[in-house]
Every structure is written in structure tokens, then in C-alpha cells.
Design an enzyme around this catalytic site. Structure first.
Site, short mmCIF file in Angstrom:
data_model
loop_
_atom_site.label_atom_id
_atom_site.label_comp_id
_atom_site.label_asym_id
_atom_site.label_seq_id
_atom_site.Cartn_x
_atom_site.Cartn_y
_atom_site.Cartn_z
N GLU A 1 9.88 1.82 10.78
CA GLU A 1 10.88 2.89 10.59
C GLU A 1 10.12 4.20 10.72
OE1 GLU A 1 13.81 2.02 10.62
OE2 GLU A 1 14.02 0.09 9.64
N LYS B 1 0.85 -1.20 0.00
CA LYS B 1 0.00 0.00 0.00
C LYS B 1 0.89 1.25 0.00
CE LYS B 1 -1.68 3.14 2.63
NZ LYS B 1 -1.96 4.25 1.75
N CYS C 1 13.50 11.29 6.78
CA CYS C 1 13.52 10.89 8.18
C CYS C 1 14.87 11.14 8.81
CB CYS C 1 13.15 9.42 8.29
SG CYS C 1 14.17 8.40 7.25
P1 NAP Z 1 2.28 8.53 7.75
O1 NAP Z 1 1.24 9.55 7.74
O2 NAP Z 1 2.56 7.81 9.01
O3 NAP Z 1 1.91 7.50 6.60
C1 NAP Z 1 2.76 6.44 6.22
C2 NAP Z 1 1.95 5.37 5.52
O4 NAP Z 1 1.04 4.79 6.45
C3 NAP Z 1 1.08 5.90 4.36
O5 NAP Z 1 1.05 4.93 3.35
C4 NAP Z 1 -0.26 6.05 5.04
O6 NAP Z 1 -1.34 6.02 4.14
C5 NAP Z 1 -0.28 4.83 5.93
N1 NAP Z 1 -1.23 4.90 7.05
C6 NAP Z 1 -1.77 6.02 7.63
N2 NAP Z 1 -2.60 5.66 8.63
C7 NAP Z 1 -2.60 4.31 8.69
C8 NAP Z 1 -3.24 3.34 9.51
N3 NAP Z 1 -4.06 3.70 10.49
N4 NAP Z 1 -2.99 2.04 9.29
C9 NAP Z 1 -2.13 1.66 8.33
N5 NAP Z 1 -1.50 2.51 7.50
C10 NAP Z 1 -1.71 3.83 7.68
O7 NAP Z 1 3.69 9.13 7.29
P2 NAP Z 1 3.99 10.03 6.02
O8 NAP Z 1 3.42 11.38 6.30
O9 NAP Z 1 3.61 9.32 4.77
O10 NAP Z 1 5.60 10.07 6.07
C11 NAP Z 1 6.30 10.94 6.88
C12 NAP Z 1 6.79 10.25 8.14
O11 NAP Z 1 7.56 9.11 7.80
C13 NAP Z 1 7.73 11.11 8.96
O12 NAP Z 1 7.42 11.00 10.32
C14 NAP Z 1 9.10 10.50 8.70
O13 NAP Z 1 10.06 10.72 9.68
C15 NAP Z 1 8.77 9.07 8.53
N6 NAP Z 1 9.80 8.37 7.77
C16 NAP Z 1 10.63 7.50 8.44
C17 NAP Z 1 11.64 6.85 7.75
C18 NAP Z 1 12.57 5.89 8.47
O14 NAP Z 1 13.18 5.08 7.80
N7 NAP Z 1 12.69 5.94 9.77
C19 NAP Z 1 11.80 7.05 6.38
C20 NAP Z 1 10.93 7.93 5.72
C21 NAP Z 1 9.93 8.58 6.44
P3 NAP Z 1 -2.00 7.40 3.58
O15 NAP Z 1 -0.94 8.05 2.77
O16 NAP Z 1 -3.15 6.92 2.79
O17 NAP Z 1 -2.39 8.21 4.78
#
Ligand code: NAP
Ligand code: MG
Length: 480
Positions: A249, A174, A283
Site C-alpha cells: 500500500e 516492524k 495516503c
Molecule cells: P517509508 O519511509 O516508506 O517507511 C515505511 C516503513 O518501511 C517504515 O517502517 C520504514 O522503517 C520501513 N522501511 C524503510 N526502508 C525499508 C527497507 N529498505 N526495507 C524494509 N523496510 C523499510 O514510509 P513512511 O514515511 O513511514 O510513510 C509515508 C508513506 O506511506 C507515504 O508515501 C504514504 O503515502 C504511504 N502510505 C500509504 C498508505 C496506503 O495505504 N496506500 C497508507 C499510509 C501511508 P523506518 O521508519 O525505520 O525507516
């Protein structure tokens, strides 16, 4: 009419039974709709899991050489599609075209690493005991779920999916709702590479429905998720119900420490590269700068000069240094965080929000001075091109400040003193410690994962990137 992207389930391109789609907007040209993607339901995810479960025994028994050959073919197609994919990433995510190319290069580098690594990824050698011999054998898990964020839509997806497939698992994927286009292009590459139908499936739709349906399904043996810490927590809680294995992550609030004996030009370059690269939306980006008081005036002068000179604008233009942020939600969140930092008493040195009338979700490289640990800008992940400076007088204080965070993903120190470097390496609570290198640097051989609230489970990349996707069996054999 813009193109409507479809789901890729069981080797077929299908529309959602919901009859609904969602729009994919170009963040550098507000209102420009690039394409629409399926607003899938949990029913479509169930169908994908049905098929992935059905084909798992076949895929598990497929010789590893064949799986490796198919992944090799995918990597070849990925390299051939580099320009097409980079343009899609830039248009739907907003990062500059140079950054998109480098993201794909990073996906290729890591993919090639795992592609080689699978050849020697086998159980331990037999050890004799009083009855005979014993050895450790690895088995694929089954159907695994992959949920990725929008900030590195190609790299993160490949870093999870290729190890899962190489080790013999089938995948339901997804993508983030901000980046369905690059996900669909990659699904097409899996199809063209010749993966059997059902081995890899891509379903677009909201995290709260489609993403949730992955974790709730008992047939899912493992979930690899990259995204925010708040969603990671929800996933972990749900996964506990079925004892599903997780690899999370999550977010970061990464510190760059600059000592008084550092090469200041290199330290400024590192702050700019990791602070403003991809508009600060990675991140492992730098978001806190901890500055030795004795060099703070000089460092700040240089940093502000570079930040003010950066060209912010059309990400497809090769001379652009920084594109927009990814969309309206990010623009809103970052603008609010900038306003809050000012209200809390941090001193705005440069940057800030550009007026929305310039056409896209642009924010200039922003630097705050006089940030204290009690301020939100010190503690909360902003996920935008915003740097906060806090000053210190000795290394112990710097490390203490760096560790004053719920997160522990990446970190860096700039120093000319090996003893300072060694102390920082030993005491820094983070999954990555860089000396005289910016916080975002990584190579495939090294584990990629966070400590504290930045992650959970086995890190990606390195050997653990494959380990996460297998079960271990201790085999004891008594001779007949
Ligand atoms: P996000 O809002 O947490 O979303 C990540 C993914 O999870 C998206 O595909 C999202 O779908 C999905 N999702 C949202 N709610 C969910 C639920 N209840 N159940 C299952 N899946 C769900 O994060 P983002 O805004 O896309 O990315 C930014 C974040 O990612 C930042 O906090 C960043 O630090 C972190 N990040 C971490 C790393 C690492 O390796 N540590 C790398 C890159 C990014 P939708 O898009 O449809 O909402
Ligand atoms: Mg978009």
C-alpha cells in the site's frame, strides 16, 4: 531519564544485543524526547522469525474460535486503552488528539469487521465431478512480515496484523521508527490478550536493517507493507528473490474534482478535511484540487478563508485544528516542496512554513493556485498540508488531468449531476472513487488499495484483507 522501550520477541521483553537505542522526539516540542526504542539488528529479527516458525504449527492447528476469541480480547483491550494510546499517538506523531481517537476508532471498526468475517471465511462448497467431489480449501501461509508507516501507526498495523492472526499465521512486526511507542503499547495488548508466545512479535529498528531482514528471510511467506512507493519498489525487488507474496500500500497524489454544479460549501469542507487532516499526512489525503473555471473564484475565496482560520498548534489541545508534521525529515521535505512550487511559478495563496522557533515542526495549511501538470507539486507526493489548484473547463479535461499521475490511490468528484458522476466513476484510474465525499473516506467492507504506482497485490480490508494471508488448495476426492 526517559523510558526505554523493548522488543517483544517470543513472549519476552528484550533489549537489542546492539546495545543501542534511538530517540523518539515529540514533533510539537522539538528536542523533547518521549522515550527511546531498541536499535535492533537483523539477528534479533532472525530470532523472532525462528520463534514464529517454531510456534506456527501450533497456531495453525488452534481452533479458529480460539484465535477469534484472542483477537476479540485484543480489541476489547484496544478499546479500553483508547485514551492512553491516543495520547501516545498524538505525542509521537503530532496529529491532534481528536484525530488519534478517530484513528483508534477506525482500527476497532475494521478489527471488529474481520473478527466477524472469519466466522464465514471458509473454502467453497463441494462441486461434484465425474470422480466424486472437489472443493477449495484455505490454509494459513506461515510466518508473515508486517512493516508499517508512522502516519497511521495503530490503524494500519491492526488492518494487517488482525487478518494475519485470524487466518492462522504468525507475525513479525516492524513499526516505523517515528512511532515505536504506540507499537509497543499494542504489543503489550497482544501479550495481555493471551496470545501464545511467539505468535506475535514486535521488533523496532531501522527499515534498512530490521525491515530488510524480514524480506530477505526465506521463511517469510508474505510481507504486508504500507509506506512510500520508493521503499515499496525495493521491497518488491527483494521479495522477488524468494518469491515472497507482497501486499504493498503505497503513495498517492489524490485529486478532488469540483464541477460547476457542485455544492461549494461541501466541496470546500471535503478539501479541508482530506487536505489538512493529520497535517495532510495520509495516503488518501487530497493534494490536487481540479476546479471548474466558472466556480474557481468563489471556491478559492471560501477555501482560503477556512485555511487561514485554522488553528495550528498543540495537538493535545482539543481546540487545535492541525498539529505539526511528524518530524524533521517531513518538515524539511515539505518546506523544500513549498519553495520549489513557488520557484516553478505556482501562486501561493495562503500558508507556508512556520518559523522553527515556535517550538515544533509546524506548517500552516497551504494552498497554491495556477498549478500545471509539468510542476512537481502536481506530480510528486508531498505528504503535508499542501493543496495545489489546477483549473479546467469540462469534465473530460478534469478526468484527464486527474489521471495524469503515476499514482492511482484515491479520488473524489463533487457534482450535482449523476451523468458526470457516472462518467468519472467509469474513467477514473484509482482504487477509490468518491462522489460528494472526501478522498479519505473508507469503510471496512470495501477494498482498500491503490492502482498504478500506489499499490501492488490484494487490497486490504473487504474479503481480500483475509484472502491475502491464505494459500488455496483444490481438493479432489474420489469416493472409496
Ligand atoms: P517509508 O519511509 O516508506 O517507511 C515505511 C516503513 O518501511 C517504515 O517502517 C520504514 O522503517 C520501513 N522501511 C524503510 N526502508 C525499508 C527497507 N529498505 N526495507 C524494509 N523496510 C523499510 O514510509 P513512511 O514515511 O513511514 O510513510 C509515508 C508513506 O506511506 C507515504 O508515501 C504514504 O503515502 C504511504 N502510505 C500509504 C498508505 C496506503 O495505504 N496506500 C497508507 C499510509 C501511508 P523506518 O521508519 O525505520 O525507516
Ligand atoms: Mg516521534
Amino acid at each position: 531519564m526517559v523510558e526505554t522501550l523493548k522488543n517483544y520477541i517470543a513472549g519476552k521483553w528484550t533489549e537489542s544485543t546492539s546495545g543501542k537505542t534511538f530517540e523518539n522526539e515529540n514533533p510539537s516540542k522539538r528536542g523533547e524526547i518521549l522515550n527511546c526504542a531498541q536499535s535492533s539488528t537483523s539477528e534479533e529479527m532472525r530470532q523472532a522469525i525462528d520463534k514464529a516458525s517454531e510456534v506456527f504449527p501450533m497456531w495453525r492447528n488452534t481452533p479458529v474460535e480460539t484465535r477469534q476469541k484472542l483477537v476479540g480480547e485484543f480489541l476489547k483491550l484496544l478499546a479500553d486503552s483508547r485514551d492512553e494510546l491516543a495520547a501516545a499517538v498524538t505525542r509521537e506523531n503530532g496529529k491532534t488528539i481528536r484525530e488519534s481517537h478517530s484513528e483508534i476508532d477506525s482500527a476497532l471498526l475494521e478489527g471488529e469487521y474481520h473478527h466477524r468475517q472469519i466466522s464465514t471465511f471458509s473454502g467453497h462448497v463441494a462441486i461434484s465431478n465425474k470422480f466424486g467431489v472437489a472443493w477449495e480449501q484455505y490454509h494459513p501461509l506461515g510466518v508473515v512480515g508486517i512493516i508499517s508507516p508512522w502516519n497511521y501507526p495503530v490503524n494500519v498495523m491492526c488492518r494487517k496484523t488482525l487478518p494475519a492472526l485470524l487466518t492462522g499465521n504468525t507475525v513479525v512486526f516492524k513499526p516505523a521508527s517515528f512511532t515505536p511507542w504506540s507499537a509497543t503499547i499494542m504489543a503489550r495488548l497482544f501479550e495481555s490478550a493471551g496470545f501464545p508466545p511467539g505468535v506475535f512479535n514486535c521488533i523496532t529498528g531501522m527499515g534498512s536493517s530490521v525491515g530488510n531482514a524480514i524480506i530477505k528471510d526465506r521463511r517469510i511467506r508474505a510481507v504486508s507493507f504500507t509506506g512510500s512507493t520508493s521503499v515499496g519498489r525495493k521491497i518488491q525487488a527483494l521479495a522477488a528473490e524468494n518469491l515472497t507474496r507482497t501486499q504493498l500500500e503505497l503513495g498517492g497524489k489524490n485529486a478532488l474534482i469540483v464541477m460547476d454544479d457542485a455544492n461549494l460549501d461541501e466541496a470546500v469542507q471535503a478539501a479541508v478535511a482530506a487536505g489538512f487532516g493529520c497535517s495532510g499526512q495520509w495516503c488518501t489525503s487530497t493534494s490536487r484540487i481540479l476546479l471548474h473555471r466558472d466556480i474557481s473564484v468563489k471556491f478559492i475565496e471560501k477555501l482560503v478563508q477556512v485555511a487561514n482560520g485554522m488553528k495550528v498548534g498543540d495537538p493535545l489541545d482539543r481546540s487545535t485544528d492541525m498539529g505539526p508534521v511528524a518530524g524533521p525529515d517531513q518538515f524539511e521535505n515539505i518546506s523544500t516542496a513549498i519553495a520549489k512550487a513557488e520557484k516553478d511559478g505556482a501562486k501561493l495563496l495562503c500558508g507556508g512554513v512556520l518559523k522553527p522557533d515556535i517550538g515544533g515542526y509546524f506548517i500552516r495549511p497551504t494552498v497554491f493556485d495556477d498549478v500545471t501538470p509539468s510542476m512537481e507539486i502536481f506530480r510528486e507526493e508531498i505528504f503535508g498540508p499542501v493543496l495545489g489548484i489546477t483549473k479546467f473547463t469540462c469534465l473530460d479535461e478534469a478526468i484527464d488531468l486527474a489521471n495524469k499521475s503515476a499514482y492511482g490511490l484515491s479520488s473524489a468528484i463533487f457534482t450535482g449531476n449523476i451523468k458526470s458522476a457516472q462518467k468519472y466513476i467509469d474513467l477514473m484510474d484509482a482504487g477509490m472513487a468518491h462522489v460528494n465525499i472526501h478522498t479519505g473516506f473508507k469503510t471496512p467492507e470495501m477494498p482498500f488499495g491503490g492502482w498504478k504506482e500506489s499499490g501492488f497485490g490484494q487490497p486490504e480490508n473487504s474479503r481480500t484483507g483475509l484472502d491475502f494471508f491464505v494459500d488455496r488448495k483444490a481438493v479432489y476426492l474420489r469416493g472409496i
